[in-house]
Design a protein around this motif. Structure first.
Motif, short mmCIF file in Angstrom:
data_model
loop_
_atom_site.label_atom_id
_atom_site.label_comp_id
_atom_site.label_asym_id
_atom_site.label_seq_id
_atom_site.Cartn_x
_atom_site.Cartn_y
_atom_site.Cartn_z
N ASP A 851 0.82 -1.21 0.00
CA ASP A 851 0.00 0.00 0.00
C ASP A 851 0.85 1.26 0.00
N THR A 852 2.06 1.16 0.60
CA THR A 852 2.91 2.35 0.71
C THR A 852 3.93 2.45 -0.42
N ALA A 853 3.85 1.55 -1.39
CA ALA A 853 4.85 1.51 -2.45
C ALA A 853 4.75 2.74 -3.33
N THR A 854 5.92 3.22 -3.76
CA THR A 854 6.00 4.25 -4.80
C THR A 854 6.27 3.54 -6.11
N LEU A 855 5.31 3.64 -7.06
CA LEU A 855 5.45 2.92 -8.33
C LEU A 855 6.38 3.69 -9.25
N VAL A 856 7.39 3.01 -9.74
CA VAL A 856 8.44 3.64 -10.54
C VAL A 856 8.24 3.38 -12.04
N ARG A 857 7.86 2.18 -12.37
CA ARG A 857 7.76 1.80 -13.79
C ARG A 857 6.81 0.62 -13.92
N ALA A 858 6.08 0.58 -15.03
CA ALA A 858 5.20 -0.56 -15.28
C ALA A 858 5.05 -0.74 -16.78
N SER A 859 4.77 -1.97 -17.19
CA SER A 859 4.55 -2.26 -18.60
C SER A 859 3.73 -3.53 -18.71
N LEU A 860 3.17 -3.74 -19.90
CA LEU A 860 2.35 -4.91 -20.16
C LEU A 860 2.95 -5.70 -21.32
N LYS A 861 3.13 -6.99 -21.12
CA LYS A 861 3.59 -7.87 -22.19
C LYS A 861 2.45 -8.77 -22.62
N VAL A 862 2.20 -8.86 -23.92
CA VAL A 862 1.18 -9.76 -24.45
C VAL A 862 1.83 -10.72 -25.45
N GLY A 917 5.49 -14.46 -31.23
CA GLY A 917 5.95 -14.42 -29.86
C GLY A 917 5.29 -13.32 -29.06
N GLY A 918 6.06 -12.75 -28.13
CA GLY A 918 5.54 -11.73 -27.23
C GLY A 918 6.08 -10.36 -27.55
N GLN A 919 5.38 -9.34 -27.04
CA GLN A 919 5.80 -7.95 -27.20
C GLN A 919 5.48 -7.21 -25.91
N THR A 920 6.43 -6.37 -25.49
CA THR A 920 6.27 -5.57 -24.28
C THR A 920 5.95 -4.14 -24.65
N SER A 921 5.04 -3.55 -23.92
CA SER A 921 4.62 -2.18 -24.22
C SER A 921 5.69 -1.19 -23.79
N THR A 922 5.47 0.04 -24.20
CA THR A 922 6.27 1.13 -23.65
C THR A 922 5.94 1.28 -22.17
N ASP A 923 6.80 1.94 -21.42
CA ASP A 923 6.52 2.19 -20.00
C ASP A 923 5.24 3.00 -19.87
N PHE A 924 4.42 2.63 -18.87
CA PHE A 924 3.19 3.39 -18.63
C PHE A 924 3.53 4.83 -18.26
N ASN A 925 2.68 5.75 -18.67
CA ASN A 925 2.87 7.15 -18.26
C ASN A 925 2.43 7.32 -16.81
N ALA A 926 2.56 8.52 -16.29
CA ALA A 926 2.26 8.77 -14.88
C ALA A 926 0.81 8.44 -14.55
N ALA A 927 -0.12 8.76 -15.47
CA ALA A 927 -1.53 8.44 -15.22
C ALA A 927 -1.73 6.94 -15.15
N GLY A 928 -0.98 6.20 -15.95
CA GLY A 928 -1.08 4.76 -15.91
C GLY A 928 -0.58 4.18 -14.61
N LEU A 929 0.53 4.69 -14.10
CA LEU A 929 1.05 4.24 -12.80
C LEU A 929 0.02 4.51 -11.71
N ALA A 930 -0.59 5.67 -11.77
CA ALA A 930 -1.57 6.04 -10.75
C ALA A 930 -2.82 5.18 -10.81
N ALA A 931 -3.11 4.61 -11.99
CA ALA A 931 -4.31 3.79 -12.15
C ALA A 931 -4.14 2.37 -11.65
N LEU A 932 -2.93 1.94 -11.33
CA LEU A 932 -2.72 0.60 -10.83
C LEU A 932 -3.28 0.47 -9.42
N ASN A 933 -4.04 -0.58 -9.19
CA ASN A 933 -4.76 -0.78 -7.93
C ASN A 933 -3.90 -1.59 -6.97
#
Length: 969
Positions: A851-862, A917-933
């Protein structure tokens, strides 16, 4: 002095000079009063007195420190344009220091052959007791006199012209050599003239095993002793010396040894096919290595360290090629030079169990042991090297989601420090949750083209591609399979050499059939060609003491008794220009009506001499169709000479620019000398033919190099992987691979792939680039390994697989009307056959984030499952964008309202085009990091940034096929 033989290397044995022989290297003589041991060259020492030396060769040797008595001896011979010192870059000196054997390097001089090619095709140099063969044998005798040499352990090896000469020594001196290793050579006595040499190099000479055997047996008549063991190495993409010579060499030497051509060992070594042929006692007498994708050269592996040494296997350079396999080491092992450890390790796979069903991330583990030590364990999946571990416990983390659903074969291979190997039993597993590969390959024949007329030997060429990988391509003529090209790690086009003379005159159909690993197949369109040996419409051999064709203008040229054809009474034509303070031009010409796509072949000898710096002499072949167009030439400007003592055969000169026209074909000698009357230009011409082409005009693959990040670098976060690529015609695209899986494709320079390293585990990862040209020739660079470290700076990585039961897709009209939940089991995105747009949904339980984590980076691989069409090109440059919902768009399952439901953050990241195969997205923007639950679920909606206008869509894999990676503090 011996007669000068003139030639030019084009990466190979010997190709006669067409351009660029303006400079002749001086003939360097050894003074008679020189001491026995001459100058040093790197680690080599020259020996200047070693018998009568009838071949006029140089001798260099390498003597390691602290040599024991009765040590082995290796004779190593360079290729054209190389030197003794240059060929030592293959690693023989360094290995000699470790295993304690002597090395002798024969060296050709320009007085024998302008481009330092051993004269493997000259009868006087390839017979026992004569010429260069005797000189090399005398070098061995000299080493036996000066050092303690074991006469039963003398071996010979060489590259290209040196390889052909290696066959010569094995055939003519079987009583001297116990083993021979051939790097891209031609069988013994394939050629006994310069003209023969060309056909031996390409396409190769096809003879029976008995015919080949007898050539060797007759080289030392009456000999009844054993013949040397033979190790044959050849690149499958060698267009200088066709790899058909591997098969012919195998036929020759299995027949010499009296053994059959059914391999007793068929395995993969360092990713390359290796076959061994043994006698009834189990002794290995012949072996072959087909270095898939390699061009012309000696294969080395600088990253491989010789046992007990920090020195790598060779230094890459011209015709010394880094292919991740050390031929020097494997040849030494085949010769039995390593006596320190002959006990092979043991190895077995411990997980997963045979017959297991697997999905997601699978830990493949192995047990390995050795009497000394295990140096590494390699892991193979479906015969493809996927990982290496050098420390116990030996393991490889396999993401089976990137594999096709179905059965896969796992194997482990252990090495000890002495290079002994052992292979585990095969473990078969069944993958579920992987890629459902129902997409067949694509394949097309690129040469010859439909409607073409063909004659003689023709290279039928096909290109093939697949979303996972092509395993083989079969060639069919008139519906019957006649041969196949096998896929390669660095494969170029698939080629089958078709001898049309065995087929009737008339129309024949050509077809290619491609296979992928899942058993999907596809056949190319049928290409109809006409076989007509009479399509060689113009033939001139001067076979009747004069021209065979009417219309020749020979007033400035003369018939000459010199003849290339060998026909009784046949002649050639001779043009001679000798200026006296002026310019003199002599021309022979004939009118010719060309057909479609014509090619010119002819034979020639030239004698050009420029007597001073302002003089010049030239020979040119000109097509006059209103203007003079030079299509072939040899020019000497300034002081010097160019002399071809033997016939030069010129083949497949492209005249298609003048197709279906009546032209004048001219052979012209010109000489200019304003200061004397000593300059001359002379040329002999014979055997002129104009007919259809026999091979594709572009067979040269591009060059490509991963330029960043550097090999051995440590990387984190988002990294630009860049590659430089070039081609004589043009680079069509560059593909980027991470750990063997296609990651991205770039079609314009600079070639760049933006890699989000958070999508892979920390540790070592391999990077590879493949460059394609318009003819689908392929060049590869796969020698870059980097270490991913994304845990520095106090951050933690967390990965979440999607919840497969909650994943799905919704389809609707472009405005969101008439929505419906998709009924297929895998999420779809794009425009379907019902003209509705599909959006895919993946649900993740992200409550494990602190709950107290500061999110630095996120991405989605499909991961791609299958698809139809190319939605990335509709419109051009289309991408997938990601909308995020803190929680879920509706209920946990997919509902019709999800198509237009409001997102917590829209277009937080994007995915660029990928086709396998698989592909990884670009890093989520700040709004995307904030949207992670951090306390529950996060749902992602994937849609194309721009709606497709045609039926084009993708199916994506749920569960382990969709991974959300989050980095936090």
């Amino acid at each position: 002095m011996r007669k000068l033989r003139l030639g030019r290397l084009v990466g190979g044995l010997l190709v006669l000079s067409v351009f660029g022989c303006e400079e002749m290297a001086p003939v360097e003589e050894v003074p008679a009063e020189a001491s026995e041991l001459g100058e040093s060259q790197g680690l080599l020492t020259q020996v200047t007195s070693f018998g009568t030396n009838p071949g006029n060769l140089r001798m260099w040797k390498h003597v390691p420190t602290s040599m024991p008595a009765n040590a082995p001896l290796i004779v190593a011979m360079h290729g054209c344009t190389q030197t003794a010192n240059g060929y030592s870059s293959t690693g023989w000196d360094a290995l000699a220091e470790q295993l304690k054997f002597y090395v002798v390097y024969p060296e050709q001089i320009s007085g024998n052959n302008q481009n330092a090619c051993f004269n493997w095709f000259e009868p006087g140099d390839i017979a026992r007791g004569q010429g260069e063969a005797l000189s090399i044998k005398q070098m061995v005798d000299k080493m036996k006199t000066d050092h303690s040499i074991d006469p039963n352990r003398v071996f010979v090896t060489g590259l290209s012209a040196g390889a052909a000469m290696t066959y010569v020594m094995a055939a003519t001196y079987p009583d001297v050599f116990s083993g021979a290793a051939i790097m891209a050579g031609v069988p013994y006595k394939c050629a006994t003239s310069m003209t023969d040499a060309f056909s031996c190099m390409s396409p190769g000479k096809d003879m029976s095993a008995t015919q080949w055997r007898d050539l060797v047996r007759n080289a030392y008549a009456g000999y009844t002793g054993p013949y040397p063991r033979i190790s044959i190495w050849h690149g499958t993409s060698d267009y200088t010396v066709k790899n058909t010579n591997l098969t012919e060499g195998l036929e020759q030497w299995t027949a010499v040894h009296g053994i059959d051509m059914t391999e007793d060992v068929n395995e993969t070594v360092a990713g390359y096919p290796h076959k061994v042929y043994k006698d009834t006692a189990g002794k290995a007498l012949v072996e072959t290595y087909a270095i898939t994708g390699m061009g012309h050269g000696t294969p080395i592996d600088p990253a491989f360290k010789f046992p007990g040494s920090s020195v790598g296997c060779g230094t890459a350079g011209a015709y010394v090629l880094d292919t991740d396999i050390c031929s020097t080491w494997h040849v030494a092992k085949f010769f039995g030079l390593d006596n320190s450890d002959s006990v092979a390790p043991t190895v077995s796979l411990t997980a997963p169990a045979n017959g297991a069903s697997v999905s997601g991330s699978v830990q493949v583990t192995a047990n390995a042991s050795d009497n000394v030590a295990v140096s590494k364990v390699e892991f193979f999946i479906d015969n493809t090297l996927v990982g290496t571990d050098s420390a116990s416990p030996y393991a490889y983390a396999w993401n089976s989601a990137t594999a096709t659903n179905g059965t896969h074969a796992l194997v482990a291979k252990a090495y000890d420090a002495a290079g002994n190997t052992a292979t585990s039993s095969t473990v078969s597993v069944t993958v579920s949750g992987g890629i459902s590969d129902t997409t067949p390959p694509t394949v097309s024949i690129t040469f010859p083209t439909g409607g073409a007329t063909v004659a003689g030997a023709v290279d039928v060429t096909a290109t093939a591609s697949d979303d996972i990988g092509v395993t083989k391509v079969e060639f069919l003529i008139d519906g019957t399979v006649v041969g196949q090209g096998v896929s390669a790690r660095q494969a170029g086009p698939f080629v089958y050499n078709w001898n049309t003379t065995a087929y009737s005159t008339g129309v024949h159909s050509l077809q290619a059939r491609a296979y992928d690993a899942a058993g999907n197949t596809a056949a190319s369109g049928s290409v109809s060609v006409t076989v007509d040996q009479n399509s060689v419409r113009f033939t001139e051999r001067f076979s009747n003491n004069g021209p065979d064709n009417a219309g020749w203008a020979l007033t400035e040229w003369a018939l000459d008794a010199s003849d290339q054809t060998g026909a009784t009474g046949s002649k050639s034509i001779l043009g001679s220009a000798t200026p006296a303070f002026n310019t003199v031009t002599r021309t022979a010409s004939v009118a010719v009506t060309l057909t479609a796509n014509p090619r010119l072949s002819y034979s020639r000898k030239v004698d050009l001499s420029a007597a001073n710096t302002s003089a010049s002499a030239a020979f040119r072949v000109i097509v006059n169709n209103g203007t003079d167009n030079v299509v072939d030439s040899v020019v000497k400007s300034g002081f010097g000479t160019v002399t071809e003592a033997n016939w030069t055969q010129r083949t497949d000169i492209d005249l298609s620019a003048y197709a279906n026209r009546s032209v004048v074909l001219k052979f012209v000698v010109t000489a200019t000398d304003t200061g004397s009357n000593l300059t001359r230009a002379k040329a002999w011409v014979d055997s002129i033919t104009i007919g259809p082409p026999s091979s594709s005009s572009d067979t040269t693959p591009p060059t490509v190099n991963v330029s960043a990040p550097a090999n051995g670098a440590t990387v984190s976060g988002t990294v630009d992987v860049t590659a430089s690529a070039s081609d004589a015609v043009g680079v069509k695209k560059v593909e980027f691979y991470v750990d063997g899986a296609l990651a991205d494709t770039d079609t314009t320079s600079p070639f760049v792939f933006t890699w989000n390293t958070a999508g892979v585990a920390n540790g070592s990862h391999s990077l590879m680039a493949k460059a394609y040209d318009a003819a689908n020739n392929i060049g590869s660079d796969n020698d870059t390994a980097v270490t991913v470290s994304n845990s520095s700076g106090g951050t933690t990585l967390a990965s979440f697989n999607s919840i497969a039961a909650e994943d799905g897709y919704v389809k609707a009209n472009a405005d969101g009307s008439a929505p419906a939940v998709g009924t297929f089991t895998t999420p779809a995105v794009g425009l379907g056959s019902d003209s509705k747009h599909n959006r895919a949904f993946f649900s993740f339980d992200t409550s494990a984030l602190p709950d107290t984590a500061t999110l630095v980076r996120a991405s989605l691989k499909v991961t791609l499952s299958s698809g139809s069409g190319d939605p990335w090109a509709d419109p051009v440059g289309n991408t997938l964008v990601i909308d995020l919902k803190n929680g879920t768009f509706g209920a946990a399952t997919t509902e019709t309202t999800d198509f237009t439901a409001a997102a917590t953050a829209s277009a937080v990241g994007e995915l660029i085009k990928f086709t396998t195969g698989g592909q990884t997205s670009t890093d989520f923007n700040a709004a995307g990091l904030a949207a992670l639950n951090k306390t529950g679920k996060t749902q992602a909606r994937l849609r194309f940034a721009q709606n497709n206008t045609g039926m084009r869509y993708l199916f994506l894999t749920e569960g382990t096929g969709a991974v959300l990676t989050v980095e936090y503090k």
